[in-house]
Write a protein that holds these residues in place. Structure first.
Motif, mmCIF file in Angstrom:
data_model
loop_
_atom_site.group_PDB
_atom_site.id
_atom_site.type_symbol
_atom_site.label_atom_id
_atom_site.label_comp_id
_atom_site.label_asym_id
_atom_site.label_seq_id
_atom_site.Cartn_x
_atom_site.Cartn_y
_atom_site.Cartn_z
ATOM 1 N N VAL A 159 0.838 -1.203 0.000
ATOM 2 C CA VAL A 159 0.000 0.000 0.000
ATOM 3 C C VAL A 159 0.871 1.250 0.000
ATOM 4 O O VAL A 159 1.942 1.277 0.610
ATOM 5 C CB VAL A 159 -0.952 0.006 1.225
ATOM 6 N N PRO A 160 0.451 2.322 -0.687
ATOM 7 C CA PRO A 160 1.285 3.517 -0.831
ATOM 8 C C PRO A 160 1.187 4.522 0.308
ATOM 9 O O PRO A 160 1.914 5.505 0.309
ATOM 10 C CB PRO A 160 0.777 4.126 -2.141
ATOM 11 N N TYR A 161 0.254 4.343 1.263
ATOM 12 C CA TYR A 161 0.164 5.297 2.367
ATOM 13 C C TYR A 161 -0.346 4.596 3.619
ATOM 14 O O TYR A 161 -0.963 3.527 3.562
ATOM 15 C CB TYR A 161 -0.733 6.488 2.006
ATOM 16 N N GLU A 162 -0.071 5.209 4.783
ATOM 17 C CA GLU A 162 -0.269 4.553 6.074
ATOM 18 C C GLU A 162 -1.733 4.273 6.387
ATOM 19 O O GLU A 162 -2.067 3.261 7.002
ATOM 20 C CB GLU A 162 0.345 5.409 7.186
ATOM 21 N N GLY A 163 -2.618 5.180 5.974
ATOM 22 C CA GLY A 163 -4.036 4.980 6.269
ATOM 23 C C GLY A 163 -4.568 3.709 5.642
ATOM 24 O O GLY A 163 -5.349 2.963 6.256
ATOM 25 N N LEU A 164 -4.167 3.418 4.393
ATOM 26 C CA LEU A 164 -4.604 2.197 3.721
ATOM 27 C C LEU A 164 -4.000 0.965 4.389
ATOM 28 O O LEU A 164 -4.620 -0.097 4.445
ATOM 29 C CB LEU A 164 -4.208 2.245 2.242
ATOM 30 N N TYR A 165 -2.800 1.128 4.921
ATOM 31 C CA TYR A 165 -2.154 0.037 5.673
ATOM 32 C C TYR A 165 -3.012 -0.365 6.872
ATOM 33 O O TYR A 165 -3.257 -1.557 7.119
ATOM 34 C CB TYR A 165 -0.775 0.520 6.130
ATOM 35 N N GLU A 166 -3.515 0.632 7.619
ATOM 36 C CA GLU A 166 -4.332 0.336 8.793
ATOM 37 C C GLU A 166 -5.668 -0.303 8.400
ATOM 38 O O GLU A 166 -6.153 -1.225 9.073
ATOM 39 C CB GLU A 166 -4.581 1.621 9.597
ATOM 40 N N MET A 167 -6.270 0.162 7.312
ATOM 41 C CA MET A 167 -7.540 -0.412 6.868
ATOM 42 C C MET A 167 -7.371 -1.863 6.419
ATOM 43 O O MET A 167 -8.216 -2.718 6.698
ATOM 44 C CB MET A 167 -8.131 0.419 5.729
ATOM 45 N N MET A 168 -6.263 -2.176 5.753
ATOM 46 C CA MET A 168 -6.011 -3.548 5.323
ATOM 47 C C MET A 168 -5.791 -4.463 6.526
ATOM 48 O O MET A 168 -6.190 -5.631 6.511
ATOM 49 C CB MET A 168 -4.794 -3.604 4.394
ATOM 50 N N LYS A 169 -5.172 -3.930 7.590
ATOM 51 C CA LYS A 169 -5.005 -4.726 8.815
ATOM 52 C C LYS A 169 -6.360 -5.098 9.408
ATOM 53 O O LYS A 169 -6.563 -6.224 9.885
ATOM 54 C CB LYS A 169 -4.173 -3.949 9.832
ATOM 55 N N GLU A 170 -7.300 -4.139 9.380
ATOM 56 C CA GLU A 170 -8.646 -4.429 9.883
ATOM 57 C C GLU A 170 -9.340 -5.477 9.019
ATOM 58 O O GLU A 170 -9.973 -6.405 9.537
ATOM 59 C CB GLU A 170 -9.478 -3.146 9.904
ATOM 60 N N MET A 171 -9.205 -5.352 7.693
ATOM 61 C CA MET A 171 -9.845 -6.302 6.789
ATOM 62 C C MET A 171 -9.259 -7.697 6.940
ATOM 63 O O MET A 171 -9.939 -8.699 6.730
ATOM 64 C CB MET A 171 -9.689 -5.826 5.337
ATOM 65 N N ASN A 172 -7.993 -7.773 7.315
ATOM 66 C CA ASN A 172 -7.334 -9.071 7.480
ATOM 67 C C ASN A 172 -8.007 -9.920 8.556
ATOM 68 O O ASN A 172 -7.958 -11.151 8.520
ATOM 69 C CB ASN A 172 -5.851 -8.851 7.825
ATOM 70 N N GLN A 173 -8.629 -9.238 9.518
ATOM 71 C CA GLN A 173 -9.338 -9.956 10.586
ATOM 72 C C GLN A 173 -10.689 -10.505 10.129
ATOM 73 O O GLN A 173 -11.282 -11.354 10.793
ATOM 74 C CB GLN A 173 -9.547 -9.015 11.790
ATOM 75 N N GLU A 174 -11.168 -10.008 8.987
ATOM 76 C CA GLU A 174 -12.514 -10.365 8.535
ATOM 77 C C GLU A 174 -12.546 -11.418 7.431
ATOM 78 O O GLU A 174 -13.612 -11.884 7.060
ATOM 79 C CB GLU A 174 -13.227 -9.095 8.043
ATOM 80 N N ILE A 197 0.896 -7.465 4.775
ATOM 81 C CA ILE A 197 0.724 -6.061 4.391
ATOM 82 C C ILE A 197 2.040 -5.313 4.562
ATOM 83 O O ILE A 197 2.659 -5.362 5.629
ATOM 84 C CB ILE A 197 -0.378 -5.407 5.238
ATOM 85 N N ARG A 198 2.450 -4.628 3.503
ATOM 86 C CA ARG A 198 3.696 -3.845 3.526
ATOM 87 C C ARG A 198 3.403 -2.433 3.022
ATOM 88 O O ARG A 198 2.552 -2.234 2.163
ATOM 89 C CB ARG A 198 4.762 -4.486 2.632
ATOM 90 N N LEU A 199 4.166 -1.466 3.544
ATOM 91 C CA LEU A 199 4.014 -0.069 3.136
ATOM 92 C C LEU A 199 5.095 0.275 2.126
ATOM 93 O O LEU A 199 6.280 0.094 2.386
ATOM 94 C CB LEU A 199 4.134 0.851 4.355
#
Length: 590
Positions: A8-23, A31-33
């Motif tokens: 992902v190109p920015y930190e906000g998308l990194y955090e959202m992908m972490k949340e989706m990983n739980q679902e 996930i890498r930045l």
């Protein structure tokens, strides 16, 4: 189980992908930045590491597709994403435009028409068009640019406000569904990474391959670690080597000064582009800069990326007018004002607007620089090497009397050179000159042009614009849903005196942004943060350093207090204490 690498190109998308990983339970997400070339470097070994698919976004996804053989899924920009950002930017008073590839602009143009937003859209077809397009828009009076990561980065380099179109959950869910479809189609197509890539990645030289448009098609690990092509390609010296190679069709070898080090550069022409080999030359290291040039006291920047100064007040409009006027001159400029009110921003603004963008912006932190460092910096070789650069004396009034005299003598002897000077100080500099606390001739030499930036409490009308700018910067960093602020919450901010000026406002907005759980910052959240701020001020007022202990104990108290005031930022704390980061780390460890 599908094994997917998410870049992902920015930190906000990194955090959202972490949340989706739980679902999700059928896809394992790593996930890498990483943005653009950083993303490509991360993706190169994905196939060897057993990943079935790569997920990325925008230009980063496009570049990764050219570098790997496994499927690459692009997180598409949805209508919801565009609508969120347009709602955020609606609060800006500046002239705004959307600039990007067709996957962004076509949908954005439709939404602007439907909602009657007065925002123009400009479609680009390749990355090299971004800077040219933004330069034209800047001349037409545009101040805000909305787009993808590459557009936002280019906007900030040109002194514009860049607003990133971030991805929401809807776009991520669609990308995950595409991962499942692609995995079913391409699960048998994984291949080994070719031997030559492994060899090049182990090479001590930094190596890149560029195409005819001077875009990277390959970079080895050493290059990705030590260098950055977006900065290198803007260097006049590197440009000259590339042009000579292209014109002659012959290999070129040069020794250039890059990132405060000397490098041997060899260019080899190819039919579709060029190979560049970079090898650090340790033999000449320190000849020009001296042994302390990499310390925190002196900073070389190939370009200055900054938040543009903004505001509606008469006083800040006067400052902006002075910046525009003084940027047309090469005369020294003295910028005065209270701490935290934007003196550095003004200095960077002058640098960006002057014809010096291909030369470094060199900052001397006068509160920590030592006499020998200053002498090593300002020698004949330096003035010759950076003849067209900009030297910025930050907080010059913090120099002691002896160093003020030494600096005056150096500058007086070099006054015929082309190097441009900027200086900043507190707002009592005139009184210091009159009382003899500051060298009168040095002040007269560096202050033919003057800018005074009034404190934020004297220009409260600027707070609204600043709040919107800071929110737009935080949006891609954290990725939550905040797009604005309620009017009563804004009034709370406007009525506060802001002793720390714009810098304090920026920190408070970040705190409000993180603590808000809706699309708009509410008054209640502002009140909560202000109560905490008041308590902190009370605690600081009544927690003096205890001098009853040993010298070592007193030193630790001082270090802890400075670290706390600098938000635990060790680099800033070291600067204030006048020590380097390694010394600070050792003292914290002891």
């Amino acid at each position: 189980m599908i094994k997917a690498l998410v870049i992902v190109p920015y930190e906000g998308l990194y955090e959202m992908m972490k949340e989706m990983n739980q679902e999700v339970d059928d896809i394992q997400l790593e996930i890498r930045l990483g943005n653009l070339y950083e993303g490509v470097a991360i993706a190169k070994n994905a196939e060897m590491d057993g990943y079935h698919v790569i997920i990325s976004r925008g230009g980063t996804a496009s570049m990764i597709q050219e570098a790997v053989s496994i499927p690459v899924i692009d997180i598409q920009v949805s209508g919801y994403d565009v609508l969120r950002i347009l709602t955020l930017v609606k609060g800006f008073s500046s002239k705004a435009a959307i600039v990007g590839f067709s996957n962004i602009t076509h949908g954005a143009a439709t939404i602007c028409k439907l909602l009657d937003f007065d925002i123009q859209t400009y479609t680009i077809t390749k990355e090299v068009e971004v800077k040219e397009t933004l330069t034209k828009l800047k001349k037409q009076g545009y101040e805000v640019v909305i787009g993808d990561v590459v557009t936002v980065q280019a906007a900030k380099q040109l002194g514009l406000t860049g607003v990133l179109i971030t991805s929401g959950k809807e776009a991520i869910l669609e990308a995950l569904e595409e991962v499942r479809r692609s995995y079913r189609l391409f699960s048998r197509l994984q291949q080994d990474v070719s031997l030559f890539r492994s060899i090049l990645d182990c090479n001590e030289q930094a190596i890149i391959v560029i195409n005819r448009e001077e875009n990277i098609v390959y970079e080895n690990e050493r290059f990705a670690k030590d260098l950055h092509w977006m900065e290198l390609k803007n260097s006049p010296e590197v440009k000259k080597v590339i042009q000579e190679t292209a014109l002659t069709g012959e290999k070129q070898t040069k020794t250039l000064h890059i990132n405060q080090s000397f490098w041997h550069i060899t260019t080899c022409p190819q039919e579709e582009g060029m190979i560049l080999f970079f090898e650090k030359n340790h033999l000449h290291q320190g000849v020009e800069q001296g042994r302390d040039m990499n310390s925190d006291a002196i900073e070389f920047q190939p370009f200055a990326s900054y938040t543009p100064m903004t505001g509606k007040s008469e006083s800040i409009q006067k400052v902006l007018k002075q910046i525009n006027q003084y940027s047309k001159s090469s005369e020294p400029v003295w910028i005065s004002g209270e701490e935290g009110n934007g003196k550095d921003v003004a200095a960077h603004s002058i640098y960006v607007k002057r014809e010096t963008m291909n030369e470094p912006f060199i900052t001397v932190y006068c509160e920590v620089v030592r006499e020998e460092q200053l002498k090593e910096l300002m020698n004949d070789a330096f003035f010759e090497k950076y003849a067209n650069g900009v030297l910025y004396f930050k907080n010059i009034d913090k120099l002691n009397a002896y160093m003020q005299k030494e600096l005056y003598q150096i500058l007086q002897s070099e006054k015929d050179k082309k190097l441009q000077f900027l200086a900043s100080s507190g707002d009592t500099i005139e009184e210091k000159v009159k009382s003899g606390q500051f060298h009168r001739e040095l002040y007269q030499l560096l202050a033919p042009l003057k800018i005074h930036i009034p404190p934020l409490r004297e220009r409260r009308h600027d707070i609204e614009d600043l709040v919107h700018v800071f929110i737009s910067e935080l949006h891609p960093k954290y990725g939550n849903g905040v797009v604005g602020i309620r009017q009563d919450a804004l009034e709370e901010l406007t009525n506060y005196d802001w002793p720390g000026n714009v810098e304090q406002l920026k920190k408070v907005i970040e705190q409000l942004f993180l603590e808000s759980h809706s699309y708009y910052i509410e008054k209640e959240v502002v009140e909560t943060v202000f109560k905490r701020l008041e308590q902190q001020e009370v605690n600081e007022a009544f927690t003096p350093v205890d001098i009853s202990g040993t010298l070592e104990e007193i030193e630790k108290q001082v270090i802890s207090k400075v670290l706390e005031e600098e938000g635990l930022n060790q680099s800033k704390a070291a600067k204030r204490l006048g020590i380097n980061r390694s010394t600070l780390w050792r003292k914290l460890k002891d």
